[in-house]
Each structure stands twice: as structure tokens, then as C-alpha cells.
Design an enzyme around this catalytic site. Sequence first.
Site, PDB file in Angstrom:
ATOM      1  N   CYS A 116       0.820  -1.221   0.000  1.00 38.57           N
ATOM      2  CA  CYS A 116       0.000   0.000   0.000  1.00 38.57           C
ATOM      3  C   CYS A 116       0.851   1.269   0.000  1.00 38.57           C
ATOM      4  O   CYS A 116       0.317   2.357  -0.189  1.00 38.57           O
ATOM      5  CB  CYS A 116      -0.938   0.005   1.192  1.00 38.57           C
ATOM      6  N   HIS A 258      -2.832   6.737   4.085  1.00 29.57           N
ATOM      7  CA  HIS A 258      -3.350   5.518   3.460  1.00 29.57           C
ATOM      8  C   HIS A 258      -4.666   5.146   4.136  1.00 29.57           C
ATOM      9  O   HIS A 258      -4.794   5.225   5.359  1.00 29.57           O
ATOM     10  CB  HIS A 258      -2.319   4.396   3.616  1.00 29.57           C
ATOM     11  N   ASN A 288     -10.234  -0.061   1.193  1.00 30.69           N
ATOM     12  CA  ASN A 288      -8.772  -0.046   1.036  1.00 30.69           C
ATOM     13  C   ASN A 288      -8.414  -0.488  -0.386  1.00 30.69           C
ATOM     14  O   ASN A 288      -8.553  -1.661  -0.733  1.00 30.69           O
ATOM     15  CB  ASN A 288      -8.144  -0.991   2.070  1.00 30.69           C
TER      16      ASN A 288
HETATM   17  N1  ACO Z   1     -17.285  -9.302  10.756  1.00 34.07           N
HETATM   18  C1  ACO Z   1     -17.485  -9.677  12.030  1.00 34.07           C
HETATM   19  N2  ACO Z   1     -16.513 -10.086  12.849  1.00 34.07           N
HETATM   20  C2  ACO Z   1     -15.251 -10.109  12.345  1.00 34.07           C
HETATM   21  C3  ACO Z   1     -14.966  -9.734  11.019  1.00 34.07           C
HETATM   22  C4  ACO Z   1     -16.032  -9.325  10.197  1.00 34.07           C
HETATM   23  N3  ACO Z   1     -15.878  -8.951   8.924  1.00 34.07           N
HETATM   24  N4  ACO Z   1     -13.632  -9.855  10.815  1.00 34.07           N
HETATM   25  C5  ACO Z   1     -13.108 -10.309  11.968  1.00 34.07           C
HETATM   26  N5  ACO Z   1     -14.086 -10.458  12.884  1.00 34.07           N
HETATM   27  C6  ACO Z   1     -13.981 -10.931  14.266  1.00 34.07           C
HETATM   28  C7  ACO Z   1     -12.774 -11.813  14.517  1.00 34.07           C
HETATM   29  O1  ACO Z   1     -13.009 -13.121  14.110  1.00 34.07           O
HETATM   30  C8  ACO Z   1     -12.616 -11.670  16.012  1.00 34.07           C
HETATM   31  O2  ACO Z   1     -13.547 -12.528  16.630  1.00 34.07           O
HETATM   32  P1  ACO Z   1     -13.177 -13.284  18.002  1.00 34.07           P
HETATM   33  O3  ACO Z   1     -12.956 -12.188  19.021  1.00 34.07           O
HETATM   34  O4  ACO Z   1     -14.407 -14.097  18.275  1.00 34.07           O
HETATM   35  O5  ACO Z   1     -11.961 -14.097  17.725  1.00 34.07           O
HETATM   36  C9  ACO Z   1     -13.069 -10.242  16.292  1.00 34.07           C
HETATM   37  O6  ACO Z   1     -13.799  -9.811  15.128  1.00 34.07           O
HETATM   38  C10 ACO Z   1     -11.903  -9.292  16.522  1.00 34.07           C
HETATM   39  O7  ACO Z   1     -10.925  -9.522  15.494  1.00 34.07           O
HETATM   40  P2  ACO Z   1      -9.696  -8.571  15.314  1.00 34.07           P
HETATM   41  O8  ACO Z   1      -8.894  -9.066  14.149  1.00 34.07           O
HETATM   42  O9  ACO Z   1      -8.990  -8.380  16.627  1.00 34.07           O
HETATM   43  O10 ACO Z   1     -10.464  -7.225  14.921  1.00 34.07           O
HETATM   44  P3  ACO Z   1      -9.883  -5.793  14.760  1.00 34.07           P
HETATM   45  O11 ACO Z   1     -10.628  -4.848  15.609  1.00 34.07           O
HETATM   46  O12 ACO Z   1      -8.374  -5.768  14.838  1.00 34.07           O
HETATM   47  O13 ACO Z   1     -10.279  -5.444  13.250  1.00 34.07           O
HETATM   48  C11 ACO Z   1      -9.208  -5.352  11.117  1.00 34.07           C
HETATM   49  C12 ACO Z   1      -9.790  -6.245  12.180  1.00 34.07           C
HETATM   50  C13 ACO Z   1     -10.340  -4.499  10.562  1.00 34.07           C
HETATM   51  C14 ACO Z   1      -8.628  -6.217  10.011  1.00 34.07           C
HETATM   52  C15 ACO Z   1      -8.111  -4.437  11.735  1.00 34.07           C
HETATM   53  O14 ACO Z   1      -7.222  -5.223  12.497  1.00 34.07           O
HETATM   54  C16 ACO Z   1      -7.324  -3.697  10.699  1.00 34.07           C
HETATM   55  O15 ACO Z   1      -7.837  -2.859   9.994  1.00 34.07           O
HETATM   56  N6  ACO Z   1      -6.022  -3.966  10.625  1.00 34.07           N
HETATM   57  C17 ACO Z   1      -5.144  -3.317   9.705  1.00 34.07           C
HETATM   58  C18 ACO Z   1      -5.328  -3.905   8.353  1.00 34.07           C
HETATM   59  C19 ACO Z   1      -4.451  -3.190   7.382  1.00 34.07           C
HETATM   60  O16 ACO Z   1      -4.155  -2.043   7.547  1.00 34.07           O
HETATM   61  N7  ACO Z   1      -4.000  -3.868   6.370  1.00 34.07           N
HETATM   62  C20 ACO Z   1      -3.099  -3.245   5.482  1.00 34.07           C
HETATM   63  C21 ACO Z   1      -3.261  -3.852   4.199  1.00 34.07           C
HETATM   64  S1  ACO Z   1      -2.258  -2.910   3.201  1.00 34.07           S
HETATM   65  C22 ACO Z   1      -1.498  -3.761   1.955  1.00 34.07           C
HETATM   66  O17 ACO Z   1      -0.311  -3.588   1.747  1.00 34.07           O
HETATM   67  C23 ACO Z   1      -2.328  -4.715   1.133  1.00 34.07           C
END
Ligand code: ACO
Length: 331
Positions: A116, A258, A288
Site C-alpha cells: 500500500c 493511506h 482499502n
Molecule cells: N465481521 C465480524 N466479525 C469479524 C470480522 C467481520 N468482517 N472480521 C473479523 N471479525 C472478528 C474476529 O473473528 C474476532 O472474533 P473473536 O474475538 O471471536 O476471535 C473479532 O472480530 C476481533 O478480530 P480482530 O482481528 O482483533 O479485529 P480488529 O478490531 O483488529 O479489526 C481489522 C480487524 C479491521 C482487520 C483491523 O485489524 C485492521 O484494519 N487492521 C489493519 C489492516 C491493514 O491495515 N492492512 C493493510 C493492508 S495494506 C497492503 O499492503 C495490502
Amino acid sequence: MNSLYDAMIAGTGKYVPKEIRDNHYFTERMDTSDEWITTRTGMKYRHIAAPGEASSDMALEAAKKALDAARMNANDLDMVVVGTISPDHMFPSTGCMLLKKLGIKDIPAFDLSAGCTGLIYALTVGAQFVMNGKAKNVLVIGVEILSRLINWQDRGTAILFGDGAGAVILSIAKNVSISKLIDTDLTADGTHAELLMQKAGGSKYPATEETVRNSEHTVYMEGNKIFKFAVRSMYDSCHKILKRNNIDISKIDWLIPHQANYRIIESLGKKLGIHTNRVIVTIDKYANTSSSTVPIALDDAIRSKKIRRGDLVLLVAFGAGLTSGSVLFRY
Ligand code: ACO
């Protein structure tokens, strides 16, 4: 920066595909909710490429708009740099495919893989050629079709990504011009590369029936570990570039981070001490789009006349690698 010439942004453009998927698309197909997606990510809509639509097709549409904005045509270009992790092919480069679609040849064109942070890396590379006088006009692209690299059964990643392209024309700044690129900052930390990757399909793990069955050619991500890196690395890059140029955050007219998660953007803004009304946010509209979030947000902000000539703008991103970086410029 020490250089023979100054580089400036002469024009920008963007393209997003027609199909729009809202959060309900996912609630009908997997165990998730509009409320979870909205509150945890800030995302509402994402655009998805049509079957047969390639990264180079989307890049072409964004490039045409940027050329129009810069009052140029493709023959004025001296170089094409494409930041992407979803190229048309492993090879040849999307840059070369784009060149063909633009109807030009005999100039350098290549891709650059920085996740990204792709647009930030590509702008920095392109700017070197302008600043040392090797190129007058460089087309810089961030383009992704991550919808083709997603495991659509994985609610943790499926909801996060959209497709799109953003283009920036970098040109030599005239002596009298207030507009110029002031500084760029790039870094990477490969020790955490495994937190965000496409495991199979490259030379290490070539695609086999088994890798396809296991969806190992799709995006693998440990989201909450990336989250912490995102805020810290973007803050560090902004802090470094501002300090090096003796500029206080209060002087920044627009911050374009980003767009990976609204909570990341919010935390970054708070840590930097910049008012939310000076932070450009497009994550609700496009989700994203990896290397294209920054140029798409930049183009939106310029075309809606939020960003005006003379404004001080800070772009910042992080991504797979793990990479991060920023670009400081006066538009
Ligand atoms: N709907 C409902 N529940 C979900 C979903 C969903 N779509 N996705 C995950 N959950 C659940 C998980 O299973 C977990 O459940 P559990 O507690 O029963 O185990 C719970 O939600 C919490 O999961 P986390 O992963 O801790 O959730 P978090 O608040 O961290 O949000 C997210 C997840 C949105 C992915 C966040 O961590 C994030 O945005 N991280 C950064 C991602 C990012 O920036 N990526 C960069 C990509 S860039 C590139 O180079 C391609």
C-alpha cells in the site's frame, strides 16, 4: 532536497470501476454485519473491477484524466512508474502494458512493489528523475485489483478491499512556481514480512492444485498486528519528515494517509495533533484500494477544491513488506 530542478504535481486523475458493493453484500454472504464493518473499519462501499478489466485498463483511465488536468498528452511523458501488487501479469510489467495502451514507446516503464506504500515509493522514484533533469514529465500510478486476490470466504479480509487507480503527473517546476515537492521519506522492515502476504503463486511456492485449494494465492493478513505497525510507522514517517524540514504540524493544510481503517487514520491524526477537518478521508466510499488509496484521495480533494494551489500537503502510507513512507509537497 539537493537537486538541479524542483519537481511539482502538474495533474492528477483517478478511476474506480462501475460495480459498487456495499456492506450488505457481505452480510448476505458471511457472518458479519454492517455495524461491525462500519464501526471497526469505517468502510461502507468498495468498487469492484468487471470481469476482463485489468490493472492496466484502470491505470489508463486514471492516466488520461491526469494528462488532461496537466494539459498534456501521452507523448509529453518521459517515464512511467506503476506502484502495484496486483499487476496484469507477473511479467511483463503493468507499466509496459500501460505504455502500449497509451500509444507511446521508447521511454522507460516499470512496476514497483511496495504494498500500500506503492504510490509513495513510486512518487519518490519518479521525482528523482525529474529533479536530476533526466525526465521532464513522469507518470506515476497506483493501481490495484485486489478483488482478484481475495479469499471471499474470509470475513477478516474480504470486506476490506476495493479496486481502483490513481495517477499523478510529476513535472519540472518553473522557477517562479510556488508548487514543489519538498521532501520524501521511505523505509521498510522485512522482519515482519509474513504478517501480510500472498503466500503462493511466486517462485518460492508456485501455484499448484493444492495451493489453489488452500487459497494460498489470496491475501493473508494478521490484521491486529498490522494495525499497531500502521499507526506507529506512519506517525514516525510524518514526524521525521516534518522535523527534517522544520515544519510544525499546524502548518500542514492537508494530511492524506493511506486508507486502511478509519481507526488507524483517527489514531494517527490524534498522535500528530492535526484537526480531523484537515485529514482527507475516503475510506467510506472506496475501502482499502492499497497503493491507489492515496492518489485517489488526492485527486478527490483537488477536484472538490479542498486542496488548492499553494497548500502544504503531507501524504503518508504503510503496507506489505512491511513498508512505510511519506511525501511532503506544496501543491
Ligand atoms: N465481521 C465480524 N466479525 C469479524 C470480522 C467481520 N468482517 N472480521 C473479523 N471479525 C472478528 C474476529 O473473528 C474476532 O472474533 P473473536 O474475538 O471471536 O476471535 C473479532 O472480530 C476481533 O478480530 P480482530 O482481528 O482483533 O479485529 P480488529 O478490531 O483488529 O479489526 C481489522 C480487524 C479491521 C482487520 C483491523 O485489524 C485492521 O484494519 N487492521 C489493519 C489492516 C491493514 O491495515 N492492512 C493493510 C493492508 S495494506 C497492503 O499492503 C495490502
